[in-house]
Design an enzyme around this catalytic site. Sequence first.
Site, PDB file in Angstrom:
ATOM      1  N   GLU A  95       2.761  -1.096   7.928  1.00 34.07           N
ATOM      2  CA  GLU A  95       2.794  -2.128   6.887  1.00 34.07           C
ATOM      3  C   GLU A  95       4.108  -2.909   6.924  1.00 34.07           C
ATOM      4  O   GLU A  95       4.121  -4.130   6.733  1.00 34.07           O
ATOM      5  CB  GLU A  95       2.590  -1.487   5.507  1.00 34.07           C
ATOM      6  N   PHE A 103      -8.929   4.565   4.878  1.00 38.24           N
ATOM      7  CA  PHE A 103      -9.547   5.228   6.020  1.00 38.24           C
ATOM      8  C   PHE A 103     -10.693   4.351   6.533  1.00 38.24           C
ATOM      9  O   PHE A 103     -11.340   3.632   5.769  1.00 38.24           O
ATOM     10  CB  PHE A 103     -10.136   6.577   5.607  1.00 38.24           C
ATOM     11  N   HIS A 108       0.862  -1.181   0.000  1.00 34.64           N
ATOM     12  CA  HIS A 108       0.000   0.000   0.000  1.00 34.64           C
ATOM     13  C   HIS A 108       0.901   1.236   0.000  1.00 34.64           C
ATOM     14  O   HIS A 108       0.663   2.164  -0.753  1.00 34.64           O
ATOM     15  CB  HIS A 108      -0.924  -0.020   1.218  1.00 34.64           C
ATOM     16  N   LYS A 134       3.063   3.697  -5.797  1.00 41.14           N
ATOM     17  CA  LYS A 134       2.573   5.062  -5.551  1.00 41.14           C
ATOM     18  C   LYS A 134       3.712   6.072  -5.699  1.00 41.14           C
ATOM     19  O   LYS A 134       3.475   7.258  -5.919  1.00 41.14           O
ATOM     20  CB  LYS A 134       1.948   5.152  -4.157  1.00 41.14           C
TER      21      LYS A 134
END
Lengths: 326, 330
Positions: free
Chosen positions: A229, A313, A218, A250
Amino acid sequence: MLLHAAFEAWNQAGWAPSENLPIVLGTTGCGAEAGESFFREASATGKLRVGHPTKTLSYQGQRQALDLAEALDCAGPISIISNACASGSNAIGHAFEVIRNGQSDRALAGGYDALGQLVFGGFDSLQALSPEPCRPFDASRNGLTLGEGAAVLALESLDSARARNAEILGEALGYGATTDVHHMTQPHPQGDAALRAMLEACASAGIDPAAISYVNAHGTATIHNDSSEAIALERLREGSISNLRVSSTKASIGHLLGAAGAVEAVVCLMTLGGQWLPPELCVATPDTLCNFQLVRAPMEASVEIALSNSFGFGGANASLIFRRWK
Amino acid sequence: MSRIFVHGCGAVSPAGWGVAALVDALEQRVELPVQQLNGPGFSFRVRTAPGPSPRPACLQHPRLRRASAISHFATAAALEALGESRKPGLRLGIVFGVHAASIRSSEKFFSEVLRDPSTASPVFFPETVINAPASHLAAVLNATELTYSALGDQTAFFQALLIGAGWLANDRADIVLVVSAEETAWTVSAAACSFAHDVICSEGAGAICLMRDESPVELAAITEPALFVGVANRAPSTVQIAAQFARRDEFLCDSRTGSRRWDCHQSEAWNDWTGPVLSPRMILGEAWSAATAWQFVAATERIRAGKNPAAVVSASGSNQQAIAARLKHN
């Protein structure tokens, strides 16, 4: 973006219109831009005028899903899952289970999100945005970079795919989803729910965690996410973490929110198909918690099983596992 | 597919907090009073949920102290539906069907962003996230298994129901709370006006608790949804759903609102129904997915009370699909 991604998947799969094709989509903002435009105008003028209905309706998630169904001449059913930044992974995982449970031979699943002013202002208000391109798992990481996009997978049972001699890009092998009740916007510091999601995905896939070759993390580049993580991954591998290759794409494309899990699932399939690993070029000094091999340069590699993590979230955690198709 | 049973119901509505208030209002069949909701230069008629009295203990949970009303509604209804059904070791899944989500927080936060992004409050942004109510509910219940939020029009509750029933059928969960909640806001009323100007929006929540263990009310069937795509607009889709149920004096709980323009296709599709009919929205207002949850609660309570052996719950949404389910006495 959603239509573009869906048509690409549809054409690649060579599917024909169908009476019963489950469409499972993940999103956090739906058509946010239209909704924001409506709100800005109505707030500023104090008037509701002709044209507003189009904006309010095109904001709604079911509108994009129906547009897709209509464009593909499919009759659904439609499911729209909004589990924050895990939405795309949840959508793919849900579709995977629909097929595995024998409810359908095929499903179109993915995620989409377009950047909007509310979301940008929201992450900014949380001081979660980096002023420079994000650096997941870097010791001096300072926040995330937002992005936008869409990805869609054409999922099909093996029997159905073989019956029509379809080209198979990879095997969806496992799915795990859990809820982190620690905090609305922060993960459990020891990654409890993330660990459970990954273990559940491994159990669903019928594999030992040691069999995972690559993790598309992630990895948002926020302090809390990446440390949580990293700890969860270490717990997953129970001491055999050093040979696990990990990266967060990302770093290259930003955090695509509801689309993130879907786009990163596509990255995993590309990794498995091409036998290479996507790097994080921007990391200067990996965090000391990263006892795994953080992929920092493009490389060819033997990758048999890839795991993709998505955490959102509200504690929405999802893990997907894919296997190379030979 | 394994049999699935309803073990509990919960509700918050303009009639009050709890199933008893909802059932009482529906039995009296008297439209509840309306309030005025002001937007920026215009106003709407709405039916709001009254404040709870006494205030439920669950609202003291830290997660709910600053949460939007929708999260309060959802949690109260879900806890009422769950009752004492949760036993140690059982896996609890939560599916939250929703249309407009935490719209008040979104309005408030976006207004702050437009005014001055540098001072927009970080307190409100997390509440704007669509899965915030489900997340708060999971936290209150310490439910760490599956939690989904499903988006849609009035039929979002059905989407949630399909997902939850699937979890039970495929042994992904032992108990599933299917919950829907909505809150009034000027943006929601403005959107409703696109369909019909005389629709009165309302707010609240409804929840049902499903298990594989037997109970007096069984979820006997859910139809395939009929999407409003192509030539299949609302009318033929609703007719297609209505045609799937035999006319045998069962109870029908439908999604008509009292607006002729909004309701005409439903009235036509079900006009030959021979059993008793109830339209909760006509009394309580249009609370989107939450109002569909009220339909399920009303139908379940009717069967539980022995007034009807079976009930059909039908929803024809504003811009997604028509769908229905059948509940029956076990």
